[in-house]
Design a protein around this motif. Structure first.
Motif, PDB file in Angstrom:
ATOM      1  N   UNK A 174      40.877  16.528  77.818  1.00  0.00           N
ATOM      2  CA  UNK A 174      40.810  17.966  78.105  1.00  0.00           C
ATOM      3  C   UNK A 174      42.157  18.631  77.855  1.00  0.00           C
ATOM      4  N   UNK A 175      43.236  17.963  78.233  1.00  0.00           N
ATOM      5  CA  UNK A 175      44.560  18.525  78.030  1.00  0.00           C
ATOM      6  C   UNK A 175      44.894  18.675  76.550  1.00  0.00           C
ATOM      7  N   UNK A 176      44.526  17.685  75.769  1.00  0.00           N
ATOM      8  CA  UNK A 176      44.782  17.770  74.328  1.00  0.00           C
ATOM      9  C   UNK A 176      44.052  18.956  73.725  1.00  0.00           C
ATOM     10  N   UNK A 177      42.801  19.170  74.136  1.00  0.00           N
ATOM     11  CA  UNK A 177      42.026  20.301  73.639  1.00  0.00           C
ATOM     12  C   UNK A 177      42.667  21.623  74.063  1.00  0.00           C
ATOM     13  N   UNK A 178      43.145  21.690  75.305  1.00  0.00           N
ATOM     14  CA  UNK A 178      43.777  22.904  75.815  1.00  0.00           C
ATOM     15  C   UNK A 178      45.022  23.247  75.014  1.00  0.00           C
ATOM     16  N   UNK A 179      45.869  22.248  74.767  1.00  0.00           N
ATOM     17  CA  UNK A 179      47.110  22.503  74.032  1.00  0.00           C
ATOM     18  C   UNK A 179      46.830  22.934  72.593  1.00  0.00           C
ATOM     19  N   UNK A 180      45.823  22.369  71.982  1.00  0.00           N
ATOM     20  CA  UNK A 180      45.461  22.765  70.621  1.00  0.00           C
ATOM     21  C   UNK A 180      44.913  24.190  70.592  1.00  0.00           C
ATOM     22  N   UNK A 181      44.031  24.491  71.538  1.00  0.00           N
ATOM     23  CA  UNK A 181      43.384  25.794  71.561  1.00  0.00           C
ATOM     24  C   UNK A 181      44.351  26.917  71.888  1.00  0.00           C
ATOM     25  N   UNK A 182      45.380  26.631  72.685  1.00  0.00           N
ATOM     26  CA  UNK A 182      46.333  27.662  73.095  1.00  0.00           C
ATOM     27  C   UNK A 182      47.045  28.299  71.907  1.00  0.00           C
ATOM     28  N   UNK A 183      47.102  27.592  70.786  1.00  0.00           N
ATOM     29  CA  UNK A 183      47.783  28.099  69.590  1.00  0.00           C
ATOM     30  C   UNK A 183      46.802  28.663  68.563  1.00  0.00           C
TER      31      UNK A 183
ATOM     32  N   UNK B 194      41.992  32.707  67.907  1.00  0.00           N
ATOM     33  CA  UNK B 194      41.023  33.239  68.864  1.00  0.00           C
ATOM     34  C   UNK B 194      41.675  33.527  70.210  1.00  0.00           C
ATOM     35  N   UNK B 195      42.463  32.584  70.693  1.00  0.00           N
ATOM     36  CA  UNK B 195      43.134  32.761  71.977  1.00  0.00           C
ATOM     37  C   UNK B 195      44.228  33.819  71.868  1.00  0.00           C
ATOM     38  N   UNK B 196      44.900  33.871  70.731  1.00  0.00           N
ATOM     39  CA  UNK B 196      45.917  34.895  70.518  1.00  0.00           C
ATOM     40  C   UNK B 196      45.299  36.293  70.615  1.00  0.00           C
ATOM     41  N   UNK B 197      44.110  36.469  70.039  1.00  0.00           N
ATOM     42  CA  UNK B 197      43.430  37.769  70.111  1.00  0.00           C
ATOM     43  C   UNK B 197      43.057  38.114  71.556  1.00  0.00           C
ATOM     44  N   UNK B 198      42.541  37.131  72.286  1.00  0.00           N
ATOM     45  CA  UNK B 198      42.163  37.361  73.687  1.00  0.00           C
ATOM     46  C   UNK B 198      43.397  37.695  74.523  1.00  0.00           C
ATOM     47  N   UNK B 199      44.478  37.006  74.253  1.00  0.00           N
ATOM     48  CA  UNK B 199      45.742  37.268  74.959  1.00  0.00           C
ATOM     49  C   UNK B 199      46.199  38.703  74.717  1.00  0.00           C
ATOM     50  N   UNK B 200      46.212  39.121  73.451  1.00  0.00           N
ATOM     51  CA  UNK B 200      46.643  40.468  73.098  1.00  0.00           C
ATOM     52  C   UNK B 200      45.760  41.525  73.751  1.00  0.00           C
TER      53      UNK B 200
END
Length: 294
Positions: free
Chosen positions: A49-58, A61-67
């Motif tokens: 789960x942690x590996x998936x989280x670290x990959x997804x954070x970059x 899609x996540x960048x758009x949600x963050x913005x």
């Protein structure tokens, strides 16, 4: 990616709270984002789960949600200097807070007011008697923007030109109950609308007990207006007691089910609120230090 951005991205990704908090605590101790291998050591049994989280954070899609979230409203993280001091002291402080309005209110002396969604006329009459003088002292009134007592409390505070914080169990762009659209907008404009959930978060059942810990954490004292035996309202009172907050309760008729919970609190040692002075005296030290009395 900086530390603050990383924490917000964990939130918008919906990463489990326990992981968010563990990573936030690492960042506070070490003043940097942990590597994946470091994280795997202090969050045991979740390496996949942690590996998936670290990959997804970059990911884009996540960048758009963050913005989208940081542009929609204000955001404070647990590592920010303006994070509410009282809230940071609780057992499970929220890692990220999303807000609209005056965030400075979260660091002022505050009274939490909770009660039943299906309230009696006695509840409203009691609040009309007790709250105006409290509001006029400059004490911030905190509640959960739910149907019933919460809505009365927020509206009454604004009617008296007071300061109010509404802690909600949804994203800032979601209104629950739907009938509170105008009230939610008014609180955001005149007070502070606060949540730990990112945009689009719906009113899931478990969100509301979690919201209650934030209400208890922001305040010095909780006033319980009405509560049935084993009601959800008592959850907030119990959390407040666990966090060493003062608990007051409005006594009621022993024949009324909506007064059973408040009467039980008083029997267990809660202070009865019989007049506004009973509430104001709980804030004597805070008022002296924070507010210029008339």
């Amino acid at each position: 990616m900086n530390k603050r951005e990383f924490l917000i991205k964990l939130s918008v990704m919906g990463v489990p709270y326990s992981i968010q908090l563990s990573i936030a605590e690492f960042i506070e101790r070490n003043d940097r984002i942990p590597s994946f291998s470091e994280t795997d050591r202090f969050i045991e049994g979740k390496s996949f789960e942690l590996e998936r989280i670290f990959q997804k954070a970059f990911s884009p899609e996540v960048e758009r949600a963050y913005r989208k979230n940081i542009e929609y409203a204000g955001v404070a993280t647990i590592i920010d200097r303006n994070y509410p001091k009282a809230l940071k002291e609780i057992y499970h402080p929220p890692v990220v807070l999303y807000f609209q309005g005056d965030f400075e209110l979260a660091n002022e002396p505050a009274l939490g007011v909770v009660g039943s969604r299906v309230h009696s006329p006695y509840a409203e009459d009691s609040l009309k008697l007790l709250l105006p003088d409290v509001i006029n002292q400059g004490i911030v009134i905190v509640s959960g923007l739910a149907k019933g007592t919460d809505s009365i409390v927020h509206q009454m505070t604004m009617n008296y030109c007071g300061k109010t914080i509404a802690v909600i169990g949804t994203g800032l762009d979601v209104v629950y109950p739907r009938g509170n659209v105008m009230l939610q907008n008014e609180v955001a404009a005149k007070g502070l609308l606060l949540t730990e959930y990112p945009l689009g978060s719906q009113p899931l059942k478990f969100h509301f007990p979690q919201r209650n810990r934030i209400i208890a954490g922001l305040v010095q004292t909780i006033l319980v207006v009405e509560a049935r035996h084993r009601s959800g309202t008592l959850i907030t009172a119990n959390v407040a007691l666990q966090e060493n907050r003062n608990v007051l309760a409005i006594p009621g008729k022993i024949t009324e089910s909506l007064s059973q919970g408040t009467n039980e609190l008083i029997a267990a040692g809660a202070k009865p609120a019989l007049c506004s002075e009973d509430i104001i005296e709980e804030f004597s030290n805070f008022l002296t230090n924070h507010i210029k009395l008339p």
